[in-house]
Design a protein around this motif. Structure first.
Motif, PDB file in Angstrom:
ATOM      1  N   VAL A 103       0.861  -1.180   0.000  1.00 47.97           N
ATOM      2  CA  VAL A 103       0.000   0.000   0.000  1.00 47.97           C
ATOM      3  C   VAL A 103       0.903   1.236   0.000  1.00 47.97           C
ATOM      4  CG1 VAL A 103      -1.772   1.271   1.276  1.00 47.97           C
ATOM      5  CG2 VAL A 103      -1.831  -1.241   1.200  1.00 47.97           C
ATOM      6  N   GLN A 106      -0.559   7.222   1.676  1.00 49.32           N
ATOM      7  CA  GLN A 106      -1.075   7.541   3.007  1.00 49.32           C
ATOM      8  C   GLN A 106      -2.002   6.420   3.465  1.00 49.32           C
ATOM      9  OE1 GLN A 106      -2.701  11.136   1.532  1.00 49.32           O
ATOM     10  NE2 GLN A 106      -4.698  10.290   1.126  1.00 49.32           N
ATOM     11  N   ARG A 108      -5.063   4.327   3.627  1.00 49.11           N
ATOM     12  CA  ARG A 108      -6.048   4.109   2.562  1.00 49.11           C
ATOM     13  C   ARG A 108      -7.301   3.439   3.114  1.00 49.11           C
ATOM     14  NH1 ARG A 108      -4.141   7.272  -1.555  1.00 49.11           N
ATOM     15  NH2 ARG A 108      -1.973   6.780  -1.977  1.00 49.11           N
ATOM     16  N   THR A 109      -8.412   3.670   2.435  1.00 54.69           N
ATOM     17  CA  THR A 109      -9.677   3.039   2.800  1.00 54.69           C
ATOM     18  C   THR A 109      -9.928   1.847   1.901  1.00 54.69           C
ATOM     19  OG1 THR A 109     -10.585   5.163   3.516  1.00 54.69           O
ATOM     20  CG2 THR A 109     -12.168   3.398   3.045  1.00 54.69           C
ATOM     21  N   ARG A 123      -9.407   0.431   7.218  1.00 51.65           N
ATOM     22  CA  ARG A 123      -8.355   1.342   6.741  1.00 51.65           C
ATOM     23  C   ARG A 123      -7.022   0.641   6.885  1.00 51.65           C
ATOM     24  NH1 ARG A 123      -9.605   6.395   5.678  1.00 51.65           N
ATOM     25  NH2 ARG A 123      -7.945   7.472   6.763  1.00 51.65           N
ATOM     26  N   PRO A 126       0.049   2.910   5.043  1.00 49.70           N
ATOM     27  CA  PRO A 126       1.007   2.826   3.946  1.00 49.70           C
ATOM     28  C   PRO A 126       2.143   1.881   4.335  1.00 49.70           C
ATOM     29  CG  PRO A 126       1.188   4.938   5.060  1.00 49.70           C
ATOM     30  CD  PRO A 126       0.003   4.240   5.642  1.00 49.70           C
ATOM     31  N   TRP A 139      -9.630  -1.288  -9.949  1.00 52.06           N
ATOM     32  CA  TRP A 139      -9.712  -1.812  -8.593  1.00 52.06           C
ATOM     33  C   TRP A 139      -9.008  -3.154  -8.434  1.00 52.06           C
ATOM     34  CZ3 TRP A 139     -11.892   0.861  -4.601  1.00 52.06           C
ATOM     35  CH2 TRP A 139     -12.642   1.988  -4.943  1.00 52.06           C
ATOM     36  N   ILE A 151      -9.386  -1.930  -3.120  1.00 53.61           N
ATOM     37  CA  ILE A 151      -8.575  -0.726  -3.052  1.00 53.61           C
ATOM     38  C   ILE A 151      -8.254  -0.317  -4.487  1.00 53.61           C
ATOM     39  CG2 ILE A 151      -6.409  -2.033  -2.858  1.00 53.61           C
ATOM     40  CD1 ILE A 151      -5.398   0.205  -0.954  1.00 53.61           C
ATOM     41  N   GLN A 155      -3.219   2.859  -5.740  1.00 49.35           N
ATOM     42  CA  GLN A 155      -2.759   2.965  -4.361  1.00 49.35           C
ATOM     43  C   GLN A 155      -1.885   1.781  -3.944  1.00 49.35           C
ATOM     44  OE1 GLN A 155      -6.504   3.457  -2.295  1.00 49.35           O
ATOM     45  NE2 GLN A 155      -6.676   5.591  -2.943  1.00 49.35           N
TER      46      GLN A 155
END
Length: 166
Positions: A103, A106, A108-109, A123, A126, A139, A151, A155
């Motif tokens: 990841v 920052q 991530r959701t 969540r 990173p 995705w 995700i 990202q």
């Protein structure tokens, strides 16, 4: 959170002159596409300056499952690039076809579905290492410790743009 656990080593001997790379080496002697992402098979994997045991070790990776990108093949050796941009050679026995990703950016959701309007399910920090279950379009469905969700591909580091997985 440290996401790339590596240990740099100073070469004990002078760097050997790299072997010439012929055209066949860049076509993927394994028959698999190059470039492609793979992951480290064990908690200790050596990155060398050239394709052979006689070349000095430049890095020792100490994180099983870390994604790396195969960018060239030469016999049993794979030239790889890591998330930090380091490039070197690794014996193919040290890598696996298991798809993982890191990841990036920052916190991530993760979402229940492949849609920003879908319910957020958790969540993720990173640098977190995730197993890639599938990717389609923008995705990817990933799993970490039994928790899964979607995700955005952008990202993650460890999947090619436009690559379909699963």
């Amino acid at each position: 959170m440290m996401f790339l656990a590596v240990l740099a080593l100073a070469a004990a001997t002078p760097a050997a002159k790299p072997a010439p790379i012929d055209g066949d080496a860049t076509r993927g002697v394994s028959g698999l596409p190059v470039p492609r992402f793979v992951s480290l098979k064990s908690d200790k994997a050596y990155l060398r300056t050239g394709p052979g045991d006689r070349y000095p070790v430049s890095w020792v990776y100490v994180r099983k499952g870390l994604p790396v990108e195969v960018i060239r093949e030469y016999g049993i050796w794979r030239q790889i690039r890591d998330i930090g941009g380091s490039v070197g050679w690794m014996n193919k026995q040290l890598i696996a076809g298991t798809r993982t990703a890191v990841v990036t950016g920052q916190v991530r959701t993760m979402f229940a579905g492949a849609d920003l309007q879908s319910n957020p399910v958790w969540r993720i920090e990173p640098g977190a290492l995730v197993r890639v279950v599938l990717c389609d379009q923008a995705w990817c469905r990933v799993d970490r410790g039994g928790k899964s969700g979607y995700i955005l591909r952008s990202q993650l580091w460890g999947v090619q743009p436009g690559e379909t997985i699963g």
